[in-house]
Design an enzyme around this catalytic site. Structure first.
Site, mmCIF file in Angstrom:
data_model
loop_
_atom_site.group_PDB
_atom_site.id
_atom_site.type_symbol
_atom_site.label_atom_id
_atom_site.label_comp_id
_atom_site.label_asym_id
_atom_site.label_seq_id
_atom_site.Cartn_x
_atom_site.Cartn_y
_atom_site.Cartn_z
ATOM 1 N N TYR A 182 32.638 43.414 33.131
ATOM 2 C CA TYR A 182 33.939 42.900 33.553
ATOM 3 C C TYR A 182 34.309 41.567 32.887
ATOM 4 C CZ TYR A 182 33.154 46.511 37.027
ATOM 5 O OH TYR A 182 32.889 47.714 37.644
ATOM 6 N N GLY A 201 28.529 49.923 42.629
ATOM 7 C CA GLY A 201 28.623 48.749 43.497
ATOM 8 C C GLY A 201 27.388 47.902 43.639
ATOM 9 N N ARG A 229 36.892 35.920 35.587
ATOM 10 C CA ARG A 229 36.308 36.212 36.900
ATOM 11 C C ARG A 229 36.241 35.010 37.829
ATOM 12 N NH1 ARG A 229 31.881 37.911 37.900
ATOM 13 N NH2 ARG A 229 32.457 39.370 39.530
ATOM 14 N N TYR A 256 38.131 35.501 41.184
ATOM 15 C CA TYR A 256 37.292 35.695 42.389
ATOM 16 C C TYR A 256 36.414 34.494 42.730
ATOM 17 C CZ TYR A 256 37.719 40.330 40.065
ATOM 18 O OH TYR A 256 38.136 41.436 39.384
ATOM 19 N N GLU A 265 27.731 55.879 40.276
ATOM 20 C CA GLU A 265 28.592 55.340 39.214
ATOM 21 C C GLU A 265 28.347 53.854 38.982
ATOM 22 O OE1 GLU A 265 32.472 58.212 39.826
ATOM 23 O OE2 GLU A 265 32.326 56.351 40.935
ATOM 24 N N PRO A 266 27.162 53.494 38.551
ATOM 25 C CA PRO A 266 26.890 52.080 38.329
ATOM 26 C C PRO A 266 27.610 51.547 37.090
ATOM 27 C CG PRO A 266 25.064 53.405 37.546
ATOM 28 C CD PRO A 266 26.026 54.362 38.197
ATOM 29 N N CYS A 317 46.438 26.952 28.860
ATOM 30 C CA CYS A 317 47.338 25.995 29.498
ATOM 31 C C CYS A 317 47.492 26.382 30.955
ATOM 32 C CB CYS A 317 48.680 26.014 28.803
ATOM 33 S SG CYS A 317 48.512 25.488 27.126
HETATM 34 N N1 LLP Z 1 33.127 53.764 40.717
HETATM 35 C C1 LLP Z 1 34.367 53.416 41.081
HETATM 36 C C2 LLP Z 1 35.263 54.448 41.601
HETATM 37 C C3 LLP Z 1 34.799 52.098 40.951
HETATM 38 O O1 LLP Z 1 36.018 51.781 41.330
HETATM 39 C C4 LLP Z 1 33.918 51.125 40.421
HETATM 40 C C5 LLP Z 1 34.354 49.745 40.255
HETATM 41 C C6 LLP Z 1 32.638 51.532 40.035
HETATM 42 C C7 LLP Z 1 32.274 52.859 40.208
HETATM 43 C C8 LLP Z 1 31.641 50.599 39.432
HETATM 44 O O2 LLP Z 1 31.259 49.596 40.305
HETATM 45 P P1 LLP Z 1 30.092 48.577 39.885
HETATM 46 O O3 LLP Z 1 28.799 49.367 39.833
HETATM 47 O O4 LLP Z 1 30.428 48.008 38.570
HETATM 48 O O5 LLP Z 1 30.098 47.577 40.967
HETATM 49 N N2 LLP Z 1 36.587 43.466 38.165
HETATM 50 C C9 LLP Z 1 35.715 43.300 39.299
HETATM 51 C C10 LLP Z 1 34.999 44.561 39.670
HETATM 52 C C11 LLP Z 1 35.938 45.701 39.974
HETATM 53 C C12 LLP Z 1 35.199 46.970 40.276
HETATM 54 C C13 LLP Z 1 36.129 48.107 40.261
HETATM 55 N N3 LLP Z 1 35.526 49.358 40.508
HETATM 56 C C14 LLP Z 1 34.725 42.186 38.996
HETATM 57 O O6 LLP Z 1 34.795 41.612 37.933
HETATM 58 O O7 LLP Z 1 33.895 41.856 39.828
#
Ligand code: LLP
Length: 432
Positions: A391, A249, A331, A335, A291-292, A362
């Site tokens: 993403y 996150g 994206r 969003y 979990e980055p 389109c």
């Molecule tokens: N762990 C879990 C359980 C998750 O669901 C996610 C992301 C991560 C780790 C990794 O999060 P990060 O470090 O990448 O923020 N498609 C969206 C983002 C969806 C994230 C889903 N889960 C976007 O493009 O912003």
């Protein structure tokens, strides 16, 4: 000036990435094309490892959330850097295994794993299955029994924390499709059921409060809430859960308005909070997983496009159309995400022209960015969109039967394709 260290401007006034001239990359590989800087990816992996060592005695492991970007070569790089992997589907798992990723360092996630996926995860001996609900618990228990093994599981908990980010990527609050809720007692009940299963070992608890988060407090708060829960579990069942997974996150920089903090600051604060809770609750200091996803690959990537039409609508706006769009980067459509756009062949000039960058689908919503300032555009220019490493490829589609772009990996002035551009033949491959 730019959002990422791997970007520079060369003597021709062109944008460079990983030491490669983006205009030359566009000529060699065509557009649209994703370009990823290997050095940045590796450096980000190492930064996570270093901060675990510095602040937590190395008692933790970062799992790259491969939903951000999954292909064979990325899995190989992450493996070489010694990180683990978070996968959320049979497809992500398949790719990782094909890349030779060690199964024991893979955690299998997902809020609705199919029986086939669970079977695949158990058969390939993934390190951990992260249970999202009780249906999965039954399936994992039955399948593990039939295979004569004990499955190592984690449980996804909703810690009841509202992270300040877009509602579609916020997941820690009670109204979320992911995991077991703490507030209602659902999580404790589920823990008791998991502990009672003979073919399952509960080794970890997991939470993930959302994505693209800049504020440290929700992360620290989540860690504390999870430690309290581990304490409650011990009180009520006598079982001590020894691993804590705090999810991903961490926010990255898309535009100058984004101010991400370093992982070091995160690790420092979170380790302190976890250690303090462990002492207070007389628990062992847990092994921590993170979990980055975005923060490992996001800023390492850019997308190169060619400018096609330019439409000036007097007193309204100027549309700059590119040869990609929501199919390679959905994206903004999803969003309204901010992005920095640069005319790559004029990167040294001031970004003085306000435009809306539109894709070729389109669909009026097929935009990459609205009312953003770029160098005065002309037809044939190369437009770079920055921070597209996470993403984008992983969320790409074939809408309008548009082939997916290649991924070009650059490193210290050298470039090679790691994913080929889809061909029209690829598009009809499964058609009957
Ligand atoms: N762990 C879990 C359980 C998750 O669901 C996610 C992301 C991560 C780790 C990794 O999060 P990060 O470090 O990448 O923020 N498609 C969206 C983002 C969806 C994230 C889903 N889960 C976007 O493009 O912003």
């Amino acid at each position: 000036m730019f959002v990422s260290d791997c970007l520079q401007i060369n003597e021709k006034g062109h944008l460079t990435v990983g030491g490669c001239d983006t205009v030359e990359l566009a000529e060699t590989f065509g557009t649209p094309a994703y370009v990823m800087d290997e050095t940045t990816i590796r450096e980000n992996c190492r930064a996570y490892k270093r901060s675990f060592e510095q602040y937590y005695g190395g008692n933790g492991l970062a799992l790259f959330a491969s939903k951000a970007l999954n292909c064979l070569e990325i899995c190989r790089i992450v493996k070489e850097e010694g990180l683990g992997l978070d996968v959320v589907s049979g497809g992500e798992l398949y790719t990782a295994l094909k890349a030779g990723f060690p199964a024991e360092k893979i955690h299998f996630h997902g809020n609705n794993k199919t029986r086939d996926e669970i079977k695949m995860a158990l058969e390939s001996k993934v390190g951990r299955i992260v249970l999202d609900n009780l249906y999965e618990l039954t399936a994992v228990d039955e399948l593990a029994a039939s295979m004569g093994i004990k499955a190592s599981v984690s449980m996804r908990i909703k810690p009841g924390i509202d992270a300040h980010t877009h509602s579609f990527i916020r997941t820690g609050q009670i109204d979320s499709k992911f995991g077991f809720a703490l507030e209602t007692g659902e999580a404790m009940e589920a823990v008791k059921q998991v502990i009672a299963c003979r073919n399952i070992e509960l080794e970890e608890l997991h939470c993930h409060i959302g994505s693209q988060i800049f504020d440290m407090d929700p992360f620290v708060h989540a860690a504390e809430v999870m430690m309290d829960f581990i304490g409650d579990i011990r009180k009520q069942t006598g079982v001590t859960v020894e691993c804590l997974n705090l999810g991903g996150g961490f926010g990255i920089q898309y535009t100058q308005d984004d101010n991400p903090q370093s992982y070091d600051r995160y690790m420092e604060k979170v380790s302190k909070a976890v250690k303090a809770k462990a002492e207070q609750l007389e628990l062992p200091v847990p092994f921590i997983y993170l979990e980055p996803g975005r923060s490992v690959v996001g800023e390492a990537g850019i997308t190169l496009y060619t400018v096609g039409g330019i439409k000036e609508i007097p007193n309204v706006r100027t549309y700059v159309s590119i040869d990609g769009g929501m199919t390679d980067n959905p994206r903004y459509a999803l969003y309204k995400s901010g992005y920095t756009c640069v005319v790559a062949n004029k990167a040294g000039l001031p970004a003085a022209k306000e435009v809306t960058v539109a894709g070729k689908c389109c669909e009026s919503g097929d935009l990459i960015q609205e009312n953003t300032k770029i160098q005065s555009p002309e037809i044939g220019d190369i437009l770079a969109v920055l921070s597209t490493g996470a993403y984008n490829y992983s969320m790409a589609s074939n809408y309008n039967r548009i082939p997916k772009p290649p991924i070009v990996l650059v490193k210290e002035g050298k470039a090679r394709e790691i994913v080929r551009r889809q061909t029209y033949e690829d598009l009809i491959r499964n058609d009957i």
